[in-house]
Design a protein around this motif. Sequence first.
Motif, mmCIF file in Angstrom:
data_model
loop_
_atom_site.group_PDB
_atom_site.id
_atom_site.type_symbol
_atom_site.label_atom_id
_atom_site.label_comp_id
_atom_site.label_asym_id
_atom_site.label_seq_id
_atom_site.Cartn_x
_atom_site.Cartn_y
_atom_site.Cartn_z
ATOM 1 N N LEU A 1 0.862 -1.185 0.000
ATOM 2 C CA LEU A 1 0.000 0.000 0.000
ATOM 3 C C LEU A 1 0.896 1.231 0.000
ATOM 4 O O LEU A 1 2.102 1.126 0.152
ATOM 5 C CB LEU A 1 -0.899 -0.008 1.233
ATOM 6 N N GLN A 2 0.290 2.416 -0.164
ATOM 7 C CA GLN A 2 1.116 3.629 -0.173
ATOM 8 C C GLN A 2 0.560 4.707 0.741
ATOM 9 O O GLN A 2 -0.619 4.721 1.078
ATOM 10 C CB GLN A 2 1.247 4.173 -1.590
ATOM 11 N N TRP A 3 1.469 5.587 1.182
ATOM 12 C CA TRP A 3 1.143 6.800 1.943
ATOM 13 C C TRP A 3 1.623 7.963 1.107
ATOM 14 O O TRP A 3 2.801 8.281 1.073
ATOM 15 C CB TRP A 3 1.837 6.752 3.309
ATOM 16 N N HIS B 1 4.590 7.024 -0.955
ATOM 17 C CA HIS B 1 5.619 6.226 -0.275
ATOM 18 C C HIS B 1 5.077 4.813 -0.092
ATOM 19 O O HIS B 1 4.077 4.612 0.583
ATOM 20 C CB HIS B 1 5.938 6.870 1.072
ATOM 21 N N LEU B 2 5.755 3.829 -0.726
ATOM 22 C CA LEU B 2 5.244 2.458 -0.675
ATOM 23 C C LEU B 2 5.519 1.812 0.676
ATOM 24 O O LEU B 2 6.601 1.950 1.240
ATOM 25 C CB LEU B 2 5.888 1.630 -1.787
#
Lengths: 124, 410
Positions: free
Chosen positions: A55-57, A60-61
């Motif tokens: 998942l990402q933020w 950012h992975l």
Amino acid sequence: MRRRHIWSDDIVKKIDAIIRTELLPIVKEQLKNTGINGMTVYSVSGWSRGKDEVLQWKGHLIVHDFIAKSKLEIIVSDEQVNAVIDTIGKYARTGEHGDGIIFVLPVERAINIKTMDDRDRAFE
Amino acid sequence: MPLDASDTTWIIVATGLVMMMTPALGFFEAGLLRSKNSLSVIMQTFSGLAILSALWFILGFTMVYGQTLSGIIGGSDWLFFNGVPHEEALSYAPTIPGITFASYMMMLAVITPLLMTGAIAERTKWSAFLVLMIAWSIFIYYPLAHWVWGKGGWLAQIGVFDFAGGIVIHTSAGMSSLAAAIVLKRRKNFGTALLLPHNIPLAVIGASLLWLGWFGFNAGSGFITGALASNVLLVTHIGSAMGAIVWMLLSWKRSGRASLTAVINGALVGLVAVTPSAAYITAQNAFFLAIIAGLISYFAMILFKEKLKIDDALDVGAVHGVTGITGSLAVGFIASNAINHSVPNGLLMGGGPALLQAQAIGVGVAIILGFGGTLIISKIINKIMGLRVKEAEEDICLDITQHAEKAYLE
């Protein structure tokens, strides 16, 4: 196939199947045709040898290794076991990592809560 | 100048729009945090709405807008809102009732300290949060707002322009967020998948209401309706759109997938970027300003979080602080006397470097007061009462340990 009453004496197996959540609707539908009496579906998550979920933020992975899956729980008679396995094998399979797993377990007792009908099942 | 009904009507509506932004901020933050701490941040923003409104009513307004004492702080003329006229205007907003101006500015004073809740999330003690918000308002926001916006404030006198709060609100609260996050230290499991957001659609509801509320925040800050407010609204909307697009593309480039959490943060970046200049620039310049601010803030986020490893939980320092600085300095470049006669031309619009110099001083003061002041306040609170919850409490969650409530009961 004809549906059987759940309390007939030859119901002896529990099938636990962990499958891809996205294939649950078709598997559920097709399992009805095998003559089973019902099923319980759980939303579960876990990990195995398959690929991690990433998942990402905001770009950012982040590796999020617990993947959401569906788990089916079906109580069947001995003679239905293979039909259920075949159906799951046909409709829950993509041939890739993460297709899941099927367990077949013996059932020792089953009690109908409405009638409190408790028939011990001797696995003679 | 007599009171104007349409100006008054618009500012009353705008006051409502800005009021809505504080609960919206709570939903935005809650969605981006873990479910177990989602109630605590909504508790902080909603209670903050009440507490900081009361504080503004009692002493905030008079500290910011009262008769200046040597340009440092407002006098006690309007303590407890006594004497604030409701049938006459104040010189700050000459066509609307004094209480309408004071109520509108109340909403800005409420949301500003609460921007920090995104940085200090998931580990701050509730009692320490209350003290931090009140102390920060009294020692940082009220003085800084007086210096820039008060009649005779020393930064206003050297020619600093800050239309709706790039210096006073976003630079100060954003830099303060970094300071508070440093004093608080990192959350347990910082940087891992254990801290992923629990409800992104809730965050998008919050971001949508913030975008809408910002029309009131910016287009209300001129205290008149008509041409000025119309241009400000367009500038605001285009800024938000371009910020969202830049962050969407950057997240897509970086991870291979366009990110919704990036898009909503980018929209906020665009809104922050044009806040200090919205009444002074053309929409065409806002378009490019938001692109530049979007690029700078995205890399600032990576710098703070991944390189410096500061646990500013929701990147308030980058989204508000760095963008506030970019936008406030941009006034010195692209402010246009043709758009607004009260402002001199910026460097790129044919004016000299004077405006840019003034803006740089204003920004520098806000960084020093915000970052330095918050460092000191946070450390004092930490010494006296402890800023952070116990480790076991952090493991359990803030919702239960601080409030004995759960966001989602099973």
